[in-house]
Design an enzyme around this catalytic site. Structure first.
Site, short mmCIF file in Angstrom:
data_model
loop_
_atom_site.label_atom_id
_atom_site.label_comp_id
_atom_site.label_asym_id
_atom_site.label_seq_id
_atom_site.Cartn_x
_atom_site.Cartn_y
_atom_site.Cartn_z
N ASN A 96 -9.22 -9.34 -15.69
CA ASN A 96 -9.78 -10.42 -14.88
C ASN A 96 -10.85 -9.84 -13.97
O ASN A 96 -10.55 -9.23 -12.94
CB ASN A 96 -8.66 -11.08 -14.05
N PRO A 97 -12.12 -9.99 -14.33
CA PRO A 97 -13.20 -9.36 -13.55
C PRO A 97 -13.22 -9.78 -12.08
O PRO A 97 -13.53 -8.96 -11.21
CB PRO A 97 -14.47 -9.81 -14.28
N GLY A 142 -5.80 0.35 -9.16
CA GLY A 142 -5.36 0.17 -7.78
C GLY A 142 -5.70 1.29 -6.82
O GLY A 142 -6.01 1.04 -5.65
N GLU A 143 -5.61 2.55 -7.25
CA GLU A 143 -5.79 3.66 -6.31
C GLU A 143 -7.23 4.18 -6.23
O GLU A 143 -7.63 4.73 -5.22
CB GLU A 143 -4.87 4.83 -6.71
N PHE A 198 0.80 -1.22 0.00
CA PHE A 198 0.00 0.00 0.00
C PHE A 198 0.84 1.27 0.00
O PHE A 198 0.38 2.32 0.45
CB PHE A 198 -0.97 0.01 1.20
N LYS A 232 -6.72 0.71 -17.90
CA LYS A 232 -6.38 1.88 -17.09
C LYS A 232 -6.19 1.41 -15.66
O LYS A 232 -6.79 0.42 -15.23
CB LYS A 232 -7.48 2.95 -17.18
N GLN A 253 -10.24 -6.34 -5.86
CA GLN A 253 -9.41 -5.16 -5.60
C GLN A 253 -10.28 -3.95 -5.28
O GLN A 253 -9.95 -3.15 -4.39
CB GLN A 253 -8.52 -4.87 -6.80
N ARG A 279 -10.25 -1.67 -20.16
CA ARG A 279 -10.46 -3.11 -20.29
C ARG A 279 -10.13 -3.81 -18.97
O ARG A 279 -9.06 -3.60 -18.41
CB ARG A 279 -9.57 -3.65 -21.41
#
Length: 552
Positions: A457-458, A530-531, A67, A527, A464, A454
């Site tokens: 991996n859904p 993570g944040e 993190f 795109k 996440q 895109r």
């Protein structure tokens, strides 16, 4: 309106603590470290000890909780290497929880002022954003706090100011949506207050201030599907059933309110190197120096590589977390999938084309003299377009007498950021309860809709997103580092006193993604995700809560 906000310092608290093993052999150092950037750690340690960078090798395949706390190599890493050299034997250093608070970085405390000027129609004409944050006396630590207020809405007149206050403490560090998530708290709270004062639905107010291009760079958006995020989020959350009047909905003695916020984060892409190889048995290996701290980087990059090579995913291995592998940036800042994934796609595509070139030039191949542009690869078999005789990676290598074939490629965004504005977006909805007697705010449910290009991996993306929402609950309602101002000591440097979300704090959470991709940003159309999910939950206007939570 003119509002002020104070956010307390916050500390990282991954369950596993920072640890390093150092071993010297023949003047060369090997480190096994908890690191989000193995090549940066190698460079730091080499510089500190005065040895060539190529003589330091760092391993960190799976980081655990990072993190932002493990982007740089802190003193304990250098200490382990120094002690191992002096002792002539391997040394392991593990920080205690209390040492973690003092030995690594933190989210700095900040004071913010955000003023908006708007007409009765809700069109925002002016915005002032001023912020002051803490830093150390030996380093000016800055974050992109002013980015979002200047960018998110179409405001013709904007003024921002960012000031630092040096204190006698260690330097801050990146922490879950660094910079942007804090300014978003101020900006989105102010926009909600404006919507309430003008009697305009918060979503409608945001739509009235949607820009047609990036207000800072004046560049066109690569994609910006916030409207779809608002629509999907409102429909799935049940926004139309909300009570906009403060105190209009109760549950016993509790006030119940609903609120929403817009999320956005720059689509960071950096230069990455990748090496791809297919061996004689038809299996493939892809390698780069990135790490994996839990978002599923290994699985997602393996999927991209398998797709580019035309192989089943089970036949592809992804090697990572070794500073000896090709160049990779820190595993941070929502950078990895767009950068590392694009590099893996590029190297694997180059390798596939090498195989095709060998096949069409080989008289013994069923693809001899076929048009390379029409050759398709699936399950490791190469066919000349629609049907026809097939060749395979194994057969091509066998005929050529090669144990394997590899390709190394480097991908970077080039001048893309000079031509387009590429960001990820989201709309986050929350229902909360507020106890007016005790001032307790509790999350009941949350839903978020994201435009992140895109989705490779859904299942991993959903996990996440939900994890980021849990982090946002902690940031907004629980976390605060308490400092004794007499001596600078941290009073609550431990999990017994520093509050982080537990199962009882995490209610019904869900997320969905707009079906889109961003081909202008990178070759795989992704795109960064993570944040963005770390957006803080805020007491909505329907709860009569005009101030942030006690520690925010």
């Amino acid at each position: 309106m003119d509002l002020e906000f104070t956010i307390s310092r916050e500390n990282h608290n991954p369950i596993e603590l920072p640890s390093t093993i150092a071993r010297w052999e023949g003047g060369k150092l090997t480190l096994w470290d908890k690191s989000q950037w193995v090549q940066g750690a190698a460079r730091t340690v080499a510089g500190a000890l005065g040895v060539p960078e190529q003589d330091v090798r760092v391993h960190s395949e799976y980081v655990g909780g990072g993190f932002g706390s493990a982007i740089r190599a802190y003193d304990h890493v250098v200490l382990a290497a120094f002690a191992a050299r002096r002792a002539g034997r391997p040394v392991k250093v593990v920080l205690s929880r209390r040492q973690f608070y003092y030995g690594t970085g933190y989210r700095p405390a900040r004071r913010q002022r955000l003023a908006l000027g708007a007409g009765a129609t809700g069109r925002i004409e002016s915005l002032i954003y001023e912020v002051r944050t803490e830093t150390s006396r030996y380093e000016q630590y800055e974050e992109g706090l002013t980015d979002l207020p200047k960018f998110l809405y179409g405001v013709p007149h904007t003024r921002t100011r960012y000031r630092l206050t040096a204190i006698d403490a260690q330097s801050p560090a990146s922490m879950r949506g660094p910079g942007v998530v804090s300014s978003a708290f101020a900006l989105e709270t102010a926009v909600d207050q404006l919507a309430h004062d003008l009697g305009i639905d918060p979503i409608e107010l945001r739509l009235r201030n949607e820009p047609t291009r990036d207000e800072v760079t004046r560049l066109p958006f690569s994609t910006r599907r916030l409207r779809e995020c608002y629509d999907l989020g409102a429909r799935r959350f049940g926004w139309s059933r909300r009570s906009p009047a403060p105190g209009g909905r109760t549950d016993g003695d509790l006030l119940i309110g609903t609120g929403m916020a817009t999320a956005s984060y720059h689509n960071n892409r950096r230069q990455v190197g990748s090496r791809a190889r297919v061996d004689a048995d038809g299996t493939a290996t892809v390698a780069t120096a990135t790490s994996d701290m839990g978002p599923g980087t290994t699985t997602s990059v393996m999927q991209v590589a398998a797709d580019a090579l035309g192989l089943p995913a089970r036949q592809v291995t992804f090697r990572l977390g070794d500073s000896a592998h090709p160049l990779a940036p820190p595993h941070a800042g929502a950078t990895t999938m767009a950068s590392v994934g694009s590099a893996a796609h590029t190297s694997c595509t180059a390798l596939r084309n090498k195989f095709i070139a060998l096949a069409v030039a080989d008289p013994a191949s069923p693809l001899y003299r076929a048009d390379p542009a029409k050759v398709a690869v699936r399950d490791g078999r190469l066919t000349p377009g629609q049907g026809g005789a097939a060749d395979s990676y194994r057969e091509i290598l066998r005929r050529a007498g090669l144990p394997g074939l590899e390709a190394t490629a480097t991908w970077g965004p080039g001048d893309a950021d000079e031509r387009i504005s590429s960001y990820g977006y989201g709309a986050v909805f929350a229902e909360v309860s507020v106890d007016p007697l005790l001032g307790l705010v509790r999350i009941r449910r949350m839903f978020a809709a994201y435009d992140v290009g895109r989705v490779i991996n859904p299942k991993l993306a959903h996990s996440q997103a939900v994890g980021g929402m849990v982090g946002g609950i902690g940031m907004a309602l629980l976390e605060a580092t308490v400092t004794d101002h007499r001596d600078g000591r941290i009073v609550n440097a431990g999990l017994a006193d520093y509050l982080v979300p537990v199962n009882a704090d995490v209610p019904e959470l869900d997320a969905a993604f707009i079906d889109t991709e961003d081909p202008l940003a990178d070759p795989i159309g992704v795109k960064g995700l993570g944040e963005i999910p770390s957006w803080e939950s805020r007491p909505p206007s329907g709860t009569r809560c005009s101030t942030p939570p006690a520690n925010a």
